[in-house]
Design a protein around this motif. Structure first.
Motif, mmCIF file in Angstrom:
data_model
loop_
_atom_site.group_PDB
_atom_site.id
_atom_site.type_symbol
_atom_site.label_atom_id
_atom_site.label_comp_id
_atom_site.label_asym_id
_atom_site.label_seq_id
_atom_site.Cartn_x
_atom_site.Cartn_y
_atom_site.Cartn_z
ATOM 1 N N ASN A 1 0.828 19.809 3.913
ATOM 2 C CA ASN A 1 1.636 20.910 3.365
ATOM 3 C C ASN A 1 1.363 21.102 1.876
ATOM 4 N N GLU A 2 1.318 20.009 1.127
ATOM 5 C CA GLU A 2 1.051 20.089 -0.307
ATOM 6 C C GLU A 2 -0.360 20.590 -0.587
ATOM 7 N N ALA A 3 -1.304 20.263 0.290
ATOM 8 C CA ALA A 3 -2.697 20.696 0.122
ATOM 9 C C ALA A 3 -2.925 22.107 0.663
ATOM 10 N N GLY A 4 -1.921 22.679 1.331
ATOM 11 C CA GLY A 4 -2.048 24.021 1.879
ATOM 12 C C GLY A 4 -2.931 24.099 3.113
ATOM 13 N N LEU A 5 -3.016 23.022 3.848
ATOM 14 C CA LEU A 5 -3.834 23.002 5.070
ATOM 15 C C LEU A 5 -2.989 23.421 6.267
ATOM 16 N N ASN A 6 -3.393 24.478 6.929
ATOM 17 C CA ASN A 6 -2.687 24.955 8.118
ATOM 18 C C ASN A 6 -3.386 24.553 9.399
ATOM 19 N N ARG A 7 -4.692 24.396 9.339
ATOM 20 C CA ARG A 7 -5.486 23.995 10.500
ATOM 21 C C ARG A 7 -6.415 22.869 10.088
ATOM 22 N N THR B 1 0.844 18.754 11.750
ATOM 23 C CA THR B 1 -0.592 18.764 11.491
ATOM 24 C C THR B 1 -1.375 18.506 12.769
ATOM 25 N N VAL B 2 -0.966 17.519 13.527
ATOM 26 C CA VAL B 2 -1.673 17.172 14.759
ATOM 27 C C VAL B 2 -1.656 18.340 15.737
ATOM 28 N N SER B 3 -0.551 19.058 15.807
ATOM 29 C CA SER B 3 -0.480 20.186 16.737
ATOM 30 C C SER B 3 -1.442 21.300 16.346
ATOM 31 N N ASN B 4 -1.874 21.304 15.079
ATOM 32 C CA ASN B 4 -2.827 22.303 14.594
ATOM 33 C C ASN B 4 -4.206 21.700 14.321
ATOM 34 N N VAL C 1 0.854 -1.178 0.000
ATOM 35 C CA VAL C 1 0.000 0.000 0.000
ATOM 36 C C VAL C 1 0.892 1.231 0.000
ATOM 37 N N GLN C 2 0.646 2.142 -0.916
ATOM 38 C CA GLN C 2 1.407 3.377 -0.952
ATOM 39 C C GLN C 2 0.913 4.279 0.175
ATOM 40 N N THR C 3 1.831 4.845 0.928
ATOM 41 C CA THR C 3 1.474 5.741 2.023
ATOM 42 C C THR C 3 2.214 7.061 1.880
ATOM 43 N N ARG C 4 1.696 8.057 2.598
ATOM 44 C CA ARG C 4 2.341 9.372 2.644
ATOM 45 C C ARG C 4 2.267 9.874 4.070
ATOM 46 N N ARG C 5 3.238 10.663 4.450
ATOM 47 C CA ARG C 5 3.213 11.301 5.766
ATOM 48 C C ARG C 5 2.091 12.331 5.788
ATOM 49 N N LEU C 6 1.383 12.392 6.890
ATOM 50 C CA LEU C 6 0.285 13.343 7.042
ATOM 51 C C LEU C 6 0.774 14.777 6.865
ATOM 52 N N ASP C 7 1.911 15.112 7.465
ATOM 53 C CA ASP C 7 2.454 16.472 7.325
ATOM 54 C C ASP C 7 2.753 16.820 5.868
#
Length: 107
Positions: free
Chosen positions: A25-31, A53-56, A15-21
């Motif tokens: 970051n690529e999606a431009g999500l700050n919160r 990401t989790v901290s936000n 299964v291909q995975t990616r880090r949540l951060d």
């Protein structure tokens, strides 16, 4: 593990995975308002790959078990230890495992 003997993992499935951060970051999500984390014992991996990401994030809903159902699975206490700014907002226990809603106290 052996709690549910009808569950079988007969062969590996790549299964291909990616880090949540990285994804955020690529999606431009700050919160993030809410993460539903159902990862079958890989909670530590998700948290490690998503610390920014989790901290936000305001809320995380996740399964837990205080008895190891998957190799390396974290207990609720261990999940909370990795998320020091979170507290239990709601708890939904079952026989062997349960669900928990965690609230980030920084919001």
């Amino acid at each position: 593990m052996t709690e549910y003997d009808w569950v079988r993992f007969d062969r590996p499935v790549p299964v291909q995975t990616r880090r949540l951060d990285d994804w955020c970051n690529e999606a431009g999500l700050n919160r993030v308002d809410f993460i539903w984390m159902d990862v079958q014992g890989a909670e530590a991996d998700v948290i490690a790959g998503g610390m920014q990401t989790v901290s936000n994030t305001r809320f995380i809903y996740t399964e837990y078990s205080d008895r190891e159902l998957y190799e390396g699975q974290l207990s609720l206490r261990a999940i909370l230890d990795l998320l020091p700014s979170f507290e239990v907002a709601a708890h939904y226990p079952r026989d062997v495992e349960g669900d928990v809603l965690l609230k980030n106290t920084r919001f």
